[in-house]
Design a protein around this motif. Structure first.
Motif, short mmCIF file in Angstrom:
data_model
loop_
_atom_site.label_atom_id
_atom_site.label_comp_id
_atom_site.label_asym_id
_atom_site.label_seq_id
_atom_site.Cartn_x
_atom_site.Cartn_y
_atom_site.Cartn_z
N GLN A 215 53.91 66.87 38.74
CA GLN A 215 52.67 67.59 38.49
C GLN A 215 52.16 67.34 37.07
OE1 GLN A 215 50.83 69.17 40.55
NE2 GLN A 215 51.96 70.30 42.08
N LEU A 216 53.08 67.29 36.11
CA LEU A 216 52.68 67.15 34.71
C LEU A 216 52.29 65.73 34.33
CD1 LEU A 216 55.43 69.37 33.04
CD2 LEU A 216 53.00 69.92 33.20
N LEU A 217 52.98 64.74 34.90
CA LEU A 217 52.81 63.36 34.44
C LEU A 217 52.17 62.44 35.47
CD1 LEU A 217 56.30 62.95 32.71
CD2 LEU A 217 54.13 63.62 31.66
N GLY A 218 52.53 62.58 36.74
CA GLY A 218 52.01 61.69 37.77
C GLY A 218 52.80 60.40 37.86
N HIS A 219 52.74 59.76 39.04
CA HIS A 219 53.62 58.61 39.28
C HIS A 219 53.24 57.38 38.48
CE1 HIS A 219 50.40 57.43 42.11
NE2 HIS A 219 50.89 56.22 42.04
N ILE A 220 51.97 57.25 38.07
CA ILE A 220 51.57 56.06 37.31
C ILE A 220 52.22 56.07 35.92
CG2 ILE A 220 49.62 54.90 36.21
CD1 ILE A 220 47.92 55.61 38.61
N ALA A 221 52.09 57.17 35.21
CA ALA A 221 52.71 57.28 33.89
C ALA A 221 54.23 57.22 34.00
CB ALA A 221 52.28 58.57 33.20
N ARG A 239 56.92 40.12 24.96
CA ARG A 239 56.12 41.32 24.79
C ARG A 239 54.80 41.26 25.56
NH1 ARG A 239 54.61 44.14 18.96
NH2 ARG A 239 53.50 45.95 19.82
N LYS A 240 54.14 40.09 25.51
CA LYS A 240 52.85 39.96 26.21
C LYS A 240 53.04 40.12 27.70
CE LYS A 240 49.68 37.34 24.59
NZ LYS A 240 48.83 36.19 24.13
N LEU A 241 54.08 39.52 28.27
CA LEU A 241 54.36 39.65 29.69
C LEU A 241 54.65 41.10 30.06
CD1 LEU A 241 54.84 38.31 32.46
CD2 LEU A 241 57.23 37.93 31.75
N ALA A 242 55.41 41.78 29.20
CA ALA A 242 55.72 43.19 29.44
C ALA A 242 54.46 44.03 29.49
CB ALA A 242 56.67 43.71 28.36
N ASN A 243 53.55 43.79 28.55
CA ASN A 243 52.31 44.56 28.51
C ASN A 243 51.41 44.26 29.71
OD1 ASN A 243 52.92 45.91 26.14
ND2 ASN A 243 52.00 44.34 24.82
N GLU A 244 51.41 43.02 30.16
CA GLU A 244 50.61 42.67 31.34
C GLU A 244 51.15 43.38 32.59
OE1 GLU A 244 49.10 38.23 29.91
OE2 GLU A 244 50.88 38.43 31.16
N LEU A 245 52.46 43.42 32.71
CA LEU A 245 53.07 44.12 33.85
C LEU A 245 52.78 45.62 33.79
CD1 LEU A 245 54.85 44.18 36.37
CD2 LEU A 245 56.86 44.27 34.87
N LYS A 246 52.93 46.19 32.61
CA LYS A 246 52.63 47.62 32.45
C LYS A 246 51.16 47.91 32.75
CE LYS A 246 56.09 48.41 28.80
NZ LYS A 246 56.26 48.71 27.35
N HIS A 247 50.29 47.01 32.32
CA HIS A 247 48.87 47.20 32.58
C HIS A 247 48.57 47.23 34.08
CE1 HIS A 247 44.51 46.87 32.37
NE2 HIS A 247 44.60 45.86 33.22
N CYS A 248 49.21 46.34 34.84
CA CYS A 248 49.01 46.31 36.29
C CYS A 248 49.38 47.66 36.91
CB CYS A 248 49.83 45.21 36.93
SG CYS A 248 49.22 43.53 36.59
N ILE A 249 50.48 48.24 36.44
CA ILE A 249 50.91 49.54 36.95
C ILE A 249 49.91 50.63 36.56
CG2 ILE A 249 52.71 51.31 36.80
CD1 ILE A 249 54.73 49.00 36.43
N LEU A 250 49.49 50.60 35.29
CA LEU A 250 48.55 51.62 34.81
C LEU A 250 47.20 51.55 35.52
CD1 LEU A 250 49.10 51.50 30.93
CD2 LEU A 250 49.74 53.35 32.48
N ALA A 251 46.80 50.37 35.94
CA ALA A 251 45.45 50.16 36.49
C ALA A 251 45.42 50.06 38.01
CB ALA A 251 44.84 48.90 35.88
N HIS A 252 46.54 50.30 38.70
CA HIS A 252 46.56 49.95 40.12
C HIS A 252 45.73 50.87 41.01
CE1 HIS A 252 50.10 52.76 40.68
NE2 HIS A 252 49.58 52.89 41.90
N HIS A 253 45.28 52.02 40.49
CA HIS A 253 44.34 52.85 41.26
C HIS A 253 42.89 52.44 41.02
CE1 HIS A 253 46.95 56.57 42.49
NE2 HIS A 253 47.42 55.43 42.94
N LEU A 256 39.22 55.31 36.75
CA LEU A 256 39.72 56.43 35.95
C LEU A 256 39.75 57.71 36.78
CD1 LEU A 256 37.83 55.78 32.57
CD2 LEU A 256 40.06 54.90 33.30
N GLU A 257 38.73 57.91 37.61
CA GLU A 257 38.66 59.15 38.40
C GLU A 257 39.69 59.19 39.51
OE1 GLU A 257 34.91 56.75 39.72
OE2 GLU A 257 36.20 56.94 37.96
N TYR A 258 40.33 58.06 39.80
CA TYR A 258 41.39 58.02 40.81
C TYR A 258 42.77 58.10 40.18
CZ TYR A 258 37.62 56.53 43.94
OH TYR A 258 36.46 56.47 44.66
N GLY A 259 42.84 58.36 38.88
CA GLY A 259 44.12 58.59 38.24
C GLY A 259 44.65 57.47 37.39
N SER A 260 43.95 56.32 37.36
CA SER A 260 44.41 55.23 36.52
C SER A 260 43.91 55.42 35.09
CB SER A 260 43.89 53.88 37.05
OG SER A 260 44.74 53.37 38.04
#
Length: 315
Positions: A215-221, A239-253, A256-260
């Motif tokens: 409830q507090l954080l959500g599955h994306i975070a 590091r760049k590859l790590a950030n690209e992978l994290k970005h995909c997870i953060l943006a997969h919805h 912004l209004e859908y939780g990404s």
């Protein structure tokens, strides 16, 4: 056993179901009644005890298995059970697997197919990251095979997280083969991990509800945090590859209004968003038509998820 999907208005039943939820409320006249949600592997049923103090009504709690006797009625187009008698069922009277919604596909076969995509990765860092969990961690595999992908809406059943993840991964692999602009290893790894946070966001069955952390954080975070922790344990992970992978997870919805918290900014994030959205919507449509006979092409009414009146196609 008389499964919920088989119930029809006008029937009187005497069956055991899982009490998914229970709540006390008041009628407009101020009289207390109890509202229950009963569940078996085929679905859920709204139920009411209009006179909780009457003889034959025993006390029970949410997640108890209960033997109920009552009449199946209809309220606002949905079936409802008017409970006349209720008692807690004893162990041995029921088989728990009959009360949990389960994927129609074999979990072991799905997991082996998913592992095949892990083995197909060529980037050593991404292969190590995915392999440590999906190939080497038996406890993780057990949890992942059992977990749902949602409380409701789509893939809200045992094996739902696995089924959804496999479908999204297959779509992403197809996208990578079709569009050379996509980095296949990055996209497939992102698909494998995109909903990993749901292992912590949702509790296990039979509860299958949001945890306090969820409830507090959500599955994306939560998913990005899990992946970030795993990445830091792998020496030399770019590091760049790590950030690209994290970005995909953060943006997969996707929005912004859908939780990404981020909108897709690289091709792989765009592809992952479309794959996730496509599988979620097709499964939602499939579940909406579960109780609609195959030959029934009547309009089913406006659906808020699709923002449209929906029906089955004619073929």
């Amino acid at each position: 056993m008389h499964f919920i999907e088989e119930l029809r208005e006008g029937e009187r039943i005497n069956e055991i179901y899982l009490c998914k939820q229970k709540q006390t409320a008041l009628t407009k006249a101020g009289k207390p009644y109890e509202s229950l949600v009963l569940q078996d592997k085929t679905g859920t049923l709204d139920a009411k005890i209009w006179d909780p103090s009457s003889q034959g009504i025993e006390d029970c709690d949410a997640l108890d298995y209960v033997n109920v006797m009552g009449d199946v009625t209809s309220f606002q187009g949905n079936l409802q059970l008017n409970i006349k008698r209720l008692r807690k069922a004893s162990e041995g009277e029921y088989e728990p697997k009959d009360y949990l919604p389960v994927s129609e596909y074999d979990a072991e076969e799905m997991y082996r197919e998913l592992q095949g995509y892990v083995k197909s990765l060529t980037n050593p860092y991404l292969k190590k990251l995915a392999g440590d969990l999906f190939l080497e961690d038996a406890d993780f595999a057990k949890r992942f095979k059992f977990h749902s992908a949602a409380k409701s809406v789509h893939h809200g059943f045992v094996g739902g997280l696995l089924e959804h993840t496999l479908s999204v991964t297959k779509l992403c692999a197809f996208f990578a083969d079709t569009y050379p602009i996509l980095n296949r290893d990055l996209l497939v790894t992102a698909a494998l991990f995109h909903d990993i946070g749901k292992l912590e966001e949702l509790s296990t069955f039979p509860e299958n509800d949001y945890t306090d952390e969820g409830q507090l954080l959500g599955h994306i975070a939560m998913g990005m945090e899990i992946v970030g922790t795993r990445i830091r344990a792998i020496g030399g992970f770019p590091r760049k590859l790590a950030n690209e992978l994290k970005h995909c997870i953060l943006a997969h919805h996707g929005e912004l209004e859908y939780g990404s918290p981020k909108k897709p900014a690289i091709p792989e994030a765009v592809a992952l968003n479309f794959a996730d959205n496509l599988d979620a919507k097709m499964e939602t449509m499939k579940e909406l038509f579960t109780n609609v006979p195959a030959g029934n092409t009547d309009w089913q009414g406006f659906n808020r998820l699709f923002e449209s009146n929906i029906r089955r196609s004619s073929i």
